[in-house]
Design an enzyme around this catalytic site. Structure first.
Site, PDB file in Angstrom:
ATOM      1  CB  ALA A  99      -0.925   0.005   1.221  1.00  0.00           C
ATOM      2  CG  ASP A 100       2.608   5.165  -1.447  1.00  0.00           C
ATOM      3  OD1 ASP A 100       3.583   5.056  -0.678  1.00  0.00           O
ATOM      4  OD2 ASP A 100       2.294   6.218  -2.009  1.00  0.00           O
TER       5      ASP A 100
END
Length: 189
Positions: A72-73
């Site tokens: 994720a970011d």
């Protein structure tokens, strides 16, 4: 109810993401690899978050044969300007001054890899800050750790309790992992 048949790797050192995964009753291991988080300048904010999550996922493709890998970011966008993790306290203060009294967007891109295939998505939450005084901004920066957070704040911290007037979208997305969408993606695997 999601029945976990496969091991899960969370490719994130974020304590908030780890906490959210535990709250979802998921068993997982944390595994980290260094990934270049640069992105093309012409991408819109929603695509930046997915692009970086995808780059992180690519680093784990060999590990996704019999395991689900989650990457994720999270990015904060204010008036189309990307506010990443602040470089230092002065940078954090400058970011919080921008966010004070205004609306900004939080995008989290997520990639799930399994058996060499990757599915990516993003979530968007609009966050409305009330106006903060200089004293409040300095208090937050001095007493909390905004340097490891996109946009220089954590919604679960003091500033989220006193400055966030409202949000439109997922609260957990602002923390760094849109759990509702992640859960649906896990059900689809």
């Amino acid at each position: 109810m999601y029945k976990q048949n496969l091991p899960i790797i969370l490719a994130s050192k974020s304590p908030r993401r780890q906490e959210l995964m535990k709250s979802m009753d998921l068993d997982f291991k944390v595994m980290l690899k260094d990934v270049d988080e640069s992105y093309p300048d012409d991408l819109p904010p929603s695509e930046i978050a997915v692009y970086i999550a995808g780059k992180k996922a690519a680093a784990f493709l060999a590990d996704s044969e019999d395991t689900i890998v989650i990457t994720a970011d999270t990015i904060v966008a204010y008036d189309n300007e990307i506010l990443g993790k602040p470089a230092d306290e002065q940078d954090a203060i400058a970011m919080l001054k921008k966010l004070s009294g205004s609306k900004h967007e939080v995008y989290t891109g997520v990639s799930l890899s399994y058996r060499g295939n990757t599915v990516s998505f993003y979530d968007l939450t609009e966050v409305y800050f009330r106006t903060l005084s200089e004293e409040q901004i300095h208090y937050y920066v001095g007493n909390y750790n905004p340097l490891d957070k996109a946009g220089a704040y954590g919604i679960q911290d003091w500033i989220g309790m006193v400055a966030v007037e409202k949000i439109e979208g997922s609260y957990t997305n602002v923390m760094g992992l849109p759990t509702e969408k992640l859960y649906q993606a896990l059900l689809a695997i």
